[in-house]
Design a protein around this motif. Structure first.
Motif: not given
Length: 350
Positions: A64-80
């Motif tokens: 999120s800090w690196l502004k990679e929050n739109n990355n699909q992998q990061v979004s998946l980790t948020v949900d999980r």
């Protein structure tokens, strides 16, 4: 004195950028992350790591800090990560819930919400907030939710040095909800921990044992870094003394051991000091934030040591002799390189 603007002994600025990109690629695309978006403690095919919800929080905060929050992998980790949260609002491993881990998780979710403009389920955040507040108010750190079994006393299960880092999450939650009781609790905890566990530059793990686990000592300093960035200058002297102690502990090869003992303290055999990467990467961040010019030699030494620990897969080994490619050491080193190359704000400490 070495200038922070001079190149590292062995690594140029362009080299560091390349190394950081490979570390980030490892975190996003290696088997350290499973198909469900869960982060493992380490990658070692001969001794597989375990799913670690706390590190999922660090992972989300970093990207999120690196502004990679739109990355699909990061979004998946948020949900999980949200699926890992217990009905009580806590997270942990096995049947043990940890307040510290829950704080790291909620900080990650709040960072993602802030940077992505995506709302996290407010009921989940409320449950986590209540869990954190109620337990920290009573100095409870870890417990079983299945039965009343006694949790072994360790640095991570008792109120002590590492608890100071929970102040970061308390302040962040307080700012979101404009809840002053959370803000006040953060300052109360900081004062308690400094008064009870800080001695001659080092934070002891808890009241039962006056020894220092360097990883937890760094956690305490990270909490103070955040508080001083918010204007609480009363902690500056403690922060500087703690950073000086890290300088004292650093070995000639740039390494740092995980355990330190006061003078004349009998060393217990089950606290065997080894050179570790997590506290070393944490130390770089602390030195950069406290006084990057004063600690420039130590920063360079630690970088040169840590970069030797980068695996062929481009993650960071926990020790130079071991085979565990450690998730949180890799995360901490990514931020340390970012701060070194592009400047920092202590309030962004992950």
């Amino acid at each position: 004195m070495i200038s922070i603007d001079e190149p590292l002994t062995k690594y140029s600025r362009s080299n560091l950028i390349d190394i950081q990109e490979k570390l980030i690629d490892f975190l996003l695309h290696s088997q350290l992350v499973n198909k469900e978006g869960e982060i493992l403690s380490w990658l070692n095919h001969n001794k597989p790591g375990y799913i670690y919800p706390e590190i999922m929080g660090y992972y989300i905060s970093l990207f999120s800090w690196l502004k990679e929050n739109n990355n699909q992998q990061v979004s998946l980790t948020v949900d999980r990560l949200q699926e890992h949260i217990h009905l009580s609002g806590g997270i942990g491993r096995g049947d043990i819930l940890y307040v510290f881990d829950t704080c790291i998780a909620i900080s990650g979710l709040l960072a993602y919400e802030s940077y992505s403009n995506t709302y996290i389920n407010p009921n989940i955040l409320a449950r986590m907030t209540n869990f954190i507040y109620e337990n920290l108010s009573n100095e409870l750190i870890a417990f079983s939710y299945k039965n009343s079994k006694i949790i072994p006393s360790k640095w991570s299960t008792k109120f002590g040095a590492s608890t100071l880092k929970t102040c970061i999450s308390l302040i962040k939650i307080a700012e979101k909800y404009h809840d002053y009781k959370l803000h006040n609790l953060a300052l109360e905890l900081a004062d308690k921990i400094v008064n009870r566990f800080f001695f001659e530059g080092a934070f002891f793990i808890n009241e039962e044992e006056n020894i220092t686990y360097t990883h937890a000592h760094c956690y305490a300093l990270e909490g103070l870094l955040f508080l001083t960035s918010k204007g609480y200058s009363q902690y500056l002297d403690i922060l500087r003394a703690g950073a000086d102690k890290l300088k004292e502990w650093q070995q000639k090869d740039g390494s740092i051991f995980n355990w330190y003992f006061p003078k004349n303290h009998p060393q217990k055999i089950y606290y065997k000091p080894i050179k570790v990467s997590d506290a070393n990467a944490q130390s770089i961040r602390i030195w950069l934030a406290v006084d990057k010019q004063k600690y420039a030699p130590q920063i360079h030494q630690s970088f040169n040591y840590l970069l030797k620990l980068i695996s062929p897969e481009s993650g960071v080994f926990y020790t130079i002799e071991g085979h565990d490619i450690n998730s949180w050491s890799t995360i901490f080193l990514v931020q340390a390189i970012q701060w070194y190359l592009f400047g920092l704000k202590s309030v962004d400490i992950i």
